[in-house]
Scaffold this motif. Structure first.
Motif, short mmCIF file in Angstrom:
data_model
loop_
_atom_site.label_atom_id
_atom_site.label_comp_id
_atom_site.label_asym_id
_atom_site.label_seq_id
_atom_site.Cartn_x
_atom_site.Cartn_y
_atom_site.Cartn_z
N PRO A 18 0.83 -1.19 0.00
CA PRO A 18 0.00 0.00 0.00
C PRO A 18 0.88 1.25 0.00
CG PRO A 18 -0.70 -1.57 1.69
CD PRO A 18 0.62 -2.03 1.17
N PRO A 19 0.37 2.37 -0.52
CA PRO A 19 1.19 3.57 -0.59
C PRO A 19 1.45 4.16 0.77
CG PRO A 19 -1.08 4.09 -1.14
CD PRO A 19 -1.00 2.60 -0.99
N PRO A 20 2.64 4.74 1.00
CA PRO A 20 2.92 5.37 2.28
C PRO A 20 2.20 6.69 2.43
CG PRO A 20 4.76 5.69 0.78
CD PRO A 20 3.79 4.79 0.08
N THR A 21 1.77 7.30 1.35
CA THR A 21 1.09 8.58 1.39
C THR A 21 -0.03 8.57 0.37
OG1 THR A 21 2.67 9.43 -0.23
CG2 THR A 21 3.17 9.83 2.09
N ARG A 22 -0.93 9.56 0.48
CA ARG A 22 -2.03 9.64 -0.46
C ARG A 22 -2.06 11.03 -1.06
NH1 ARG A 22 -5.38 5.89 -1.03
NH2 ARG A 22 -6.95 7.30 -1.89
N GLY A 23 -2.54 11.10 -2.30
CA GLY A 23 -2.68 12.38 -2.95
C GLY A 23 -3.96 13.06 -2.51
N ALA A 24 -4.09 14.33 -2.91
CA ALA A 24 -5.28 15.11 -2.56
C ALA A 24 -5.90 15.70 -3.82
CB ALA A 24 -4.90 16.22 -1.58
N ALA A 135 6.91 11.65 -5.18
CA ALA A 135 5.87 12.53 -5.70
C ALA A 135 5.25 13.35 -4.57
CB ALA A 135 4.80 11.70 -6.42
N HIS A 136 4.99 12.70 -3.45
CA HIS A 136 4.38 13.39 -2.32
C HIS A 136 5.29 14.51 -1.81
CE1 HIS A 136 2.02 13.98 1.33
NE2 HIS A 136 3.14 13.91 2.01
N VAL A 137 6.58 14.23 -1.72
CA VAL A 137 7.53 15.24 -1.24
C VAL A 137 7.57 16.43 -2.19
CG1 VAL A 137 9.97 15.71 -0.82
CG2 VAL A 137 8.93 13.62 0.06
N LEU A 138 7.63 16.17 -3.49
CA LEU A 138 7.67 17.26 -4.47
C LEU A 138 6.40 18.10 -4.43
CD1 LEU A 138 9.29 15.50 -7.57
CD2 LEU A 138 10.35 17.17 -6.05
N LEU A 139 5.25 17.45 -4.35
CA LEU A 139 3.99 18.18 -4.36
C LEU A 139 3.76 18.93 -3.06
CD1 LEU A 139 1.77 15.51 -6.12
CD2 LEU A 139 2.42 17.75 -7.03
N ARG A 140 4.30 18.42 -1.97
CA ARG A 140 4.12 19.09 -0.68
C ARG A 140 4.81 20.44 -0.65
NH1 ARG A 140 6.47 15.96 4.31
NH2 ARG A 140 8.37 16.64 3.25
N ARG A 141 5.88 20.60 -1.44
CA ARG A 141 6.58 21.89 -1.47
C ARG A 141 5.67 22.98 -2.01
NH1 ARG A 141 12.09 19.62 -4.31
NH2 ARG A 141 12.73 18.23 -2.62
N GLU A 190 19.91 20.64 13.79
CA GLU A 190 19.71 20.80 15.24
C GLU A 190 18.35 20.28 15.69
OE1 GLU A 190 20.62 24.84 16.19
OE2 GLU A 190 22.77 24.60 15.78
N GLN A 191 17.71 19.47 14.86
CA GLN A 191 16.48 18.79 15.25
C GLN A 191 16.70 17.28 15.16
OE1 GLN A 191 12.84 20.28 13.34
NE2 GLN A 191 14.05 21.97 12.51
N VAL A 192 16.11 16.53 16.07
CA VAL A 192 16.25 15.08 16.07
C VAL A 192 15.35 14.49 15.00
CG1 VAL A 192 15.91 12.96 17.40
CG2 VAL A 192 16.89 14.99 18.50
N ILE A 193 15.93 13.61 14.17
CA ILE A 193 15.21 12.93 13.09
C ILE A 193 15.07 11.45 13.46
CG2 ILE A 193 15.21 12.35 10.64
CD1 ILE A 193 14.91 15.35 11.31
N THR A 194 13.85 10.93 13.40
CA THR A 194 13.62 9.54 13.78
C THR A 194 13.95 8.59 12.64
OG1 THR A 194 11.32 9.51 13.03
CG2 THR A 194 11.74 10.30 15.27
N LYS A 195 14.07 7.32 12.96
CA LYS A 195 14.30 6.31 11.93
C LYS A 195 13.13 6.23 10.96
CE LYS A 195 17.49 3.40 14.59
NZ LYS A 195 17.72 2.08 15.22
N GLU A 196 11.92 6.41 11.47
CA GLU A 196 10.75 6.36 10.59
C GLU A 196 10.81 7.50 9.57
OE1 GLU A 196 7.49 4.86 8.90
OE2 GLU A 196 8.59 3.96 10.58
N GLN A 197 11.23 8.68 9.99
CA GLN A 197 11.37 9.79 9.05
C GLN A 197 12.44 9.50 8.01
OE1 GLN A 197 11.91 12.69 12.27
NE2 GLN A 197 10.24 13.88 11.40
N ILE A 198 13.53 8.86 8.42
CA ILE A 198 14.60 8.52 7.48
C ILE A 198 14.10 7.50 6.47
CG2 ILE A 198 16.85 7.37 7.26
CD1 ILE A 198 17.61 8.69 9.92
N ARG A 199 13.36 6.49 6.92
CA ARG A 199 12.78 5.50 6.00
C ARG A 199 12.00 6.20 4.89
NH1 ARG A 199 11.20 2.72 10.89
NH2 ARG A 199 12.49 0.87 11.20
N TYR A 200 11.15 7.13 5.29
CA TYR A 200 10.26 7.78 4.33
C TYR A 200 11.01 8.70 3.38
CZ TYR A 200 6.90 11.11 2.56
OH TYR A 200 6.19 11.92 1.74
#
Length: 244
Positions: A18-24, A135-141, A190-200
């Protein structure tokens, strides 16, 4: 079975997961000469919540973009009539984002074009989950593309045109995954990044903790060769970039 369950099940069969994100409802143009790639991407992105148009050549794609407003163009770099997408920049309403699909051995020709009509790329054979994530990252900008300097910190700098990094006067030899991770860390300095954020943000799909730890370890060795160390671990939370 609900309508949403049927949609999710269909997408799992098409893309494997399944997709990790959905479009709008954003407008996406899929450009690919190969019918298999064409149908897979169009079907998957429709099921993921995008409104999808299609084209089989560069000329057809440029004509579609001139006639309709698209937010993103996903294009297979192997087109019969060339792959110069700088023309997308000349749209009066701001150009769509461009995501290339390219073979790994062709990266040397693709990377110099990043920032010149191309925003990002996914290597083939591609994973549908990664295409959806990028695609989600590009469109979110959102909004028209602006010429913004890449993030940097202290003597650590990036060049998004060549996808190269430097620490002081020393060039860092980074893999694509290491570069994406470093860019994400710099953008969130200077912000903590989680492993889940790195995966995505690095892969767009599930990767085990061991793969993430190895990636961070390789990048840390390259960045922290000279003092002060800039990449650190906050045990139990994640990783961060900055002065300790």
């Amino acid at each position: 079975m609900t309508h949403e369950q049927r949609r999710t099940g269909a997408l799992t069969r098409v893309g494997g997961t399944p997709p990790p994100t959905r479009g709008a409802g954003q407008h996406v143009l899929v450009v690919a000469p190969d019918p298999g790639t064409h149908d897979l991407l169009a079907t998957t992105m429709e099921l993921a919540g995008y409104r999808v148009g299609t084209a089989g050549t560069r000329a057809e794609a440029l004509a579609r973009v001139a006639e309709h407003r698209f937010d993103l163009v996903v294009v297979d770099v192997v087109l019969p009539d060339g792959t110069d997408f700088a023309a997308f920049r000349h749209r009066a309403q701001g150009r769509p984002r461009v995501l290339l699909l390219t073979a790994h051995e062709s990266l040397s020709s693709v990377v110099p074009r990043l920032g010149d009509g191309v925003d990002d790329y996914v290597t083939k054979p591609f994973r549908v989950a990664e295409v959806l994530a990028r695609a989600h990252v590009l469109l979110r900008r959102g909004g028209p593309t602006r010429a913004e300097p890449p993030p940097g910190y202290a003597d650590l700098t990036l060049d998004d045109v060549t996808c190269r990094a430097r620490r002081g006067g020393r060039a860092l030899d980074l893999t694509p995954a290491e570069y994406r991770l470093l860019r994400y860390l710099l953008a969130n300095a200077e912000q903590v990044i989680t492993k889940e954020q790195i995966r995505y943000h690095v892969w767009g799909e599930f990767r085990g903790d061991n793969a993430i730890e190895k990636l961070v370890s390789r990048l840390r060795r390259k960045v922290n060769q000279h003092e002060p160390a800039l990449i650190h671990t906050r045990r139990g939370f994640g990783y961060w970039l900055g002065r300790a």
